[in-house]
Motif scaffolding. Structure first.
Motif, PDB file in Angstrom:
ATOM      1  N   SER A   1       0.706  -1.261   0.016  1.00  0.00           N
ATOM      2  CA  SER A   1       0.123   0.346  -0.063  1.00  0.00           C
ATOM      3  C   SER A   1       1.599   1.526   0.288  1.00  0.00           C
ATOM      4  O   SER A   1       1.606   1.287   0.888  1.00  0.00           O
ATOM      5  CB  SER A   1      -1.128   0.002   1.345  1.00  0.00           C
ATOM      6  N   PRO A   2       0.720   2.308  -0.793  1.00  0.00           N
ATOM      7  CA  PRO A   2       1.109   3.384  -0.884  1.00  0.00           C
ATOM      8  C   PRO A   2       0.848   4.633  -0.435  1.00  0.00           C
ATOM      9  O   PRO A   2      -0.474   4.785   0.018  1.00  0.00           O
ATOM     10  CB  PRO A   2       1.476   3.687  -2.423  1.00  0.00           C
ATOM     11  N   ALA A   3       2.018   5.504   0.055  1.00  0.00           N
ATOM     12  CA  ALA A   3       1.291   6.950   0.890  1.00  0.00           C
ATOM     13  C   ALA A   3       2.585   7.692   0.272  1.00  0.00           C
ATOM     14  O   ALA A   3       3.347   7.580   1.152  1.00  0.00           O
ATOM     15  CB  ALA A   3       1.246   6.789   1.831  1.00  0.00           C
ATOM     16  N   MET A   4       2.383   8.747   0.341  1.00  0.00           N
ATOM     17  CA  MET A   4       2.972   9.840  -0.466  1.00  0.00           C
ATOM     18  C   MET A   4       2.710  10.884   0.572  1.00  0.00           C
ATOM     19  O   MET A   4       3.529  12.102  -0.180  1.00  0.00           O
ATOM     20  CB  MET A   4       3.166  10.079  -2.531  1.00  0.00           C
ATOM     21  N   VAL A   5       3.508  10.362   1.403  1.00  0.00           N
ATOM     22  CA  VAL A   5       3.748  11.841   2.577  1.00  0.00           C
ATOM     23  C   VAL A   5       4.694  11.927   2.309  1.00  0.00           C
ATOM     24  O   VAL A   5       5.561  11.419   3.154  1.00  0.00           O
ATOM     25  CB  VAL A   5       2.593  11.310   3.548  1.00  0.00           C
ATOM     26  N   ASP A   6       4.708  13.567   2.112  1.00  0.00           N
ATOM     27  CA  ASP A   6       6.665  14.633   1.863  1.00  0.00           C
ATOM     28  C   ASP A   6       6.364  15.426   1.664  1.00  0.00           C
ATOM     29  O   ASP A   6       6.834  16.266   1.758  1.00  0.00           O
ATOM     30  CB  ASP A   6       6.905  13.886   0.709  1.00  0.00           C
ATOM     31  N   ASN A   7       5.316  15.951   3.429  1.00  0.00           N
ATOM     32  CA  ASN A   7       5.663  17.546   3.337  1.00  0.00           C
ATOM     33  C   ASN A   7       6.067  17.478   5.483  1.00  0.00           C
ATOM     34  O   ASN A   7       6.071  16.644   5.345  1.00  0.00           O
ATOM     35  CB  ASN A   7       4.357  18.100   3.446  1.00  0.00           C
ATOM     36  N   PRO A   8       6.721  18.381   5.300  1.00  0.00           N
ATOM     37  CA  PRO A   8       7.578  18.557   6.784  1.00  0.00           C
ATOM     38  C   PRO A   8       6.435  18.780   8.153  1.00  0.00           C
ATOM     39  O   PRO A   8       6.471  17.725   8.969  1.00  0.00           O
ATOM     40  CB  PRO A   8       8.378  19.859   6.279  1.00  0.00           C
ATOM     41  N   GLU A   9       5.465  18.991   7.852  1.00  0.00           N
ATOM     42  CA  GLU A   9       4.528  19.309   8.884  1.00  0.00           C
ATOM     43  C   GLU A   9       4.132  17.721   9.044  1.00  0.00           C
ATOM     44  O   GLU A   9       3.459  17.655  10.350  1.00  0.00           O
ATOM     45  CB  GLU A   9       2.585  19.651   7.807  1.00  0.00           C
ATOM     46  N   GLU A  10       3.621  16.348   8.243  1.00  0.00           N
ATOM     47  CA  GLU A  10       3.640  15.462   8.644  1.00  0.00           C
ATOM     48  C   GLU A  10       4.497  14.369   7.855  1.00  0.00           C
ATOM     49  O   GLU A  10       4.286  12.582   8.447  1.00  0.00           O
ATOM     50  CB  GLU A  10       2.150  15.293   7.668  1.00  0.00           C
ATOM     51  N   ALA A  11       5.955  14.388   7.854  1.00  0.00           N
ATOM     52  CA  ALA A  11       6.513  13.544   7.231  1.00  0.00           C
ATOM     53  C   ALA A  11       6.514  12.385   8.523  1.00  0.00           C
ATOM     54  O   ALA A  11       7.121  11.144   8.518  1.00  0.00           O
ATOM     55  CB  ALA A  11       7.399  14.114   6.561  1.00  0.00           C
ATOM     56  N   ALA A  12       7.113  12.736   9.614  1.00  0.00           N
ATOM     57  CA  ALA A  12       7.995  12.571  10.498  1.00  0.00           C
ATOM     58  C   ALA A  12       6.702  11.662  11.467  1.00  0.00           C
ATOM     59  O   ALA A  12       6.419  10.371  11.706  1.00  0.00           O
ATOM     60  CB  ALA A  12       8.094  13.463  12.158  1.00  0.00           C
ATOM     61  N   LEU A  13       5.339  12.168  11.253  1.00  0.00           N
ATOM     62  CA  LEU A  13       3.912  11.755  11.914  1.00  0.00           C
ATOM     63  C   LEU A  13       3.987  10.167  11.365  1.00  0.00           C
ATOM     64  O   LEU A  13       3.472   8.800  11.958  1.00  0.00           O
ATOM     65  CB  LEU A  13       3.607  12.310  12.245  1.00  0.00           C
ATOM     66  N   PHE A  14       4.134  10.629  10.079  1.00  0.00           N
ATOM     67  CA  PHE A  14       3.713   9.374   9.263  1.00  0.00           C
ATOM     68  C   PHE A  14       4.703   8.427   9.061  1.00  0.00           C
ATOM     69  O   PHE A  14       4.623   6.945   9.406  1.00  0.00           O
ATOM     70  CB  PHE A  14       3.353   9.580   7.559  1.00  0.00           C
TER      71      PHE A  14
END
Lengths: 276, 276, 276
Positions: C46-59
């Motif tokens: 399963s892919p998820a392209m979460v790549d912004n600084p606001e959410e990258a660490a959490l994800f």
């Protein structure tokens, strides 16, 4: 005779889509841009992915409908989303919110909650996303990993406080809206199990919803018509392409091939239910 | 014997493309990146989408040609575009401007006008875009929604003040440039009505133009060769895939399949016309 | 009996992938997003392209594995990469570095060197990229344009100072890692000459590596399994689609079609070699 949009209304909306080729401005995630634009083109609309803060508001006044999808937001794109949603509301252009993962990720959850203030014509998501978005207001529901759209009907109904119509799409799409003083649920079957095996299909359905919202007499009809067109095309595609790579191309072909006869033969719209 | 690039020149440029596999740096819109890279690879070039301000100028010195496409500009990408165009001009690398919607949206219009100062080897757009771009200088023409490339010839000619060659692509591509002291118009037929039904085909033609500009003896020849290769491939693809989804894949196959024999059999280059 | 991952280990990893459908967070280049997501879906992840600084660490704490690909970095995405890599290391989630062009472009080279401090489970690149990345530390090797993965084995071995396993992919993939106190080289044949004719195939192999690293008993096994699954699918696809456009779709179909029987019939894993 139905009190909610049914087959004749879908056929009429489809004819309007083909006649008017509405221009859809999409502010969407990086995974979906190409496939979404091709879905719009194949179905009979025109795409324009204008999503920078410098131009988003101006273009919302030019476009016939606007899609805002929270899949891969950046700070700049979020600013553009606010501007586009505000401009669309002001200009009376229908806009659609696709709240990807808004219930599970606080930063974009805040963005989604703020965007709801600009009164989208429609919200489209999978069951978890609709439940998650509805939970942002009261914090009650949170994210539910259930994939069953039926479970999202109460959340969809809650979201009618913000949007004219709401869909939880899935194996059977559940669309909720108002017809006069009634709150109704329309379920749409068909589709294909291959749809979730191809990325950006759900996102592209959101964009198609914006296209139909621009040409349909009301957002509920637009939402139903978009889901029916999508489901019928998926069914046609699966018949000729049983694996995901070839299915994606066949699905675009099928969106193009769907016409009134195909809709009348294959649409699976269950009789509308009035929600108490 | 023609005074403008004709079939033999196209065949020679195609052979040079295949022999040298030019590296094309593309600063382009988010919708087009994947398809454009595949168009370049299938046709016989190498893509690299280096479009950040930190690396754009350095890479323009490494690449054989540069494409700048204004489809979905961001502030940071625009800064990279300025740096890449300046570096390309300084290094003597051909670069191509694709001025999507520059005539209709003032912010990107300003960017386009500024980029023209770096003297692109070629400008490629549809008729409306060429007319819109030409109008930026004097403000006279503005945006014309006409899709007929013939209507864009005066605008294309005006743009020769900035670029060595200009094309308005469409059902019949109209390419304008100079041969010695003559200003000539070359028209290219063929193609397919399915091209505008697949997103990013026009954008990808712009990138292919940059690839050909890197290997052709002059920008006008490169522009003509790119349009002929594209039109012939589209014709081949349409013959086997009559709807947009399968056409997109067949088109990539056909870009790969085009060779000298196919070009000699199918190229539709009308005799060049000298513009008064 | 082999001292390194061989066919049975690959079959077991593939079964685990299908059973667990790992969630892969991809911070990747704009060219690859759509195809990479489809590769993951078709293969069974399963892919998820979460790549912004606001959410990258959490994800990164939510995902099962993380891919970081340096193809088209922006300042904001680079910040997100640092956060995601740090969060993945802290949470014990495997992450994979794909160091595109890091050896040739100093800005991203600095980013790559910094990211190595967060100890990727695996590094995947082509031969030049592996050589280039290894050269960043001492500055000795620099970029080598050779496409032969065998030439990258010394560099891959050097990179074991930072990553648990390293692959240089190409016509014959060369994978290096440690088994107990041994340093071993596993070579994987098969594949297709069409893979480099389709953009983002290498990038997508990097993402598939992250998916396998999330379900395999160790990074070396995950790396080998990902390359075998990929090579076998490419071989199947080439048999039915000899040109790049149709190959891309057939390849996605084949990633889906690969099962234990296909792996046992077609996997080309050479006997492991212990490196002195």
């Amino acid at each position: 005779m139905s009190f909610a949009p049914a087959l004749d209304a879908v056929v009429a909306a489809h004819a309007a889509l083909r006649a008017r080729r509405p221009l859809v401005q999409a502010l969407t995630n990086t995974v979906s841009t190409n496939f979404m634009a091709n879905v719009l083109l194949s179905a009979g609309a025109s795409p324009a992915m204008v999503d920078n803060p410098e131009e988003a508001a101006l273009f919302a006044g030019i476009a016939d409908g606007v899609l805002i999808n929270l899949g891969t937001p950046t700070a700049a794109q979020v600013e553009a989303m606010r501007l586009a949603a505000a401009a669309a509301e002001k200009a009376g252009k229908p806009w659609v919110l696709d709240p990807i993962a808004a219930g599970g990720l606080p930063w974009r959850g805040g963005v989604a909650a703020e965007l709801l203030q600009f009164r989208p014509a429609a919200v489209r998501g999978n069951a978890s996303e609709i439940i998650g978005l509805a939970g942002l207001g009261g914090g009650a529901r949170g994210v539910d990993s259930s994939a069953d759209p039926a479970a999202a009907v109460p959340a969809a109904r809650d979201l009618l406080a913000h949007a004219a119509a709401v869909s939880a799409s899935g194996p059977v799409d559940h669309v909720v809206g108002r017809v006069g003083s009634r709150t109704v649920l329309v379920r749409i079957g068909g589709g294909s199990a291959l749809l979730p095996r191809v990325t950006a299909t759900g996102c592209s359905l959101g964009a198609l919803t914006a296209a139909y919202a621009a040409v349909a007499p009301d957002p509920l009809t637009g939402l139903v018509a978009a889901h029916v067109h999508f489901a019928v095309a998926a069914e046609l595609a699966e018949a000729v392409a049983p694996r995901p790579g070839s299915f994606a191309a066949a699905f675009l072909d099928a969106l193009d091939a769907v016409d009134e006869a195909v809709l009348r033969e294959r649409a699976k719209i269950e009789p509308a239910v009035e929600l108490a």
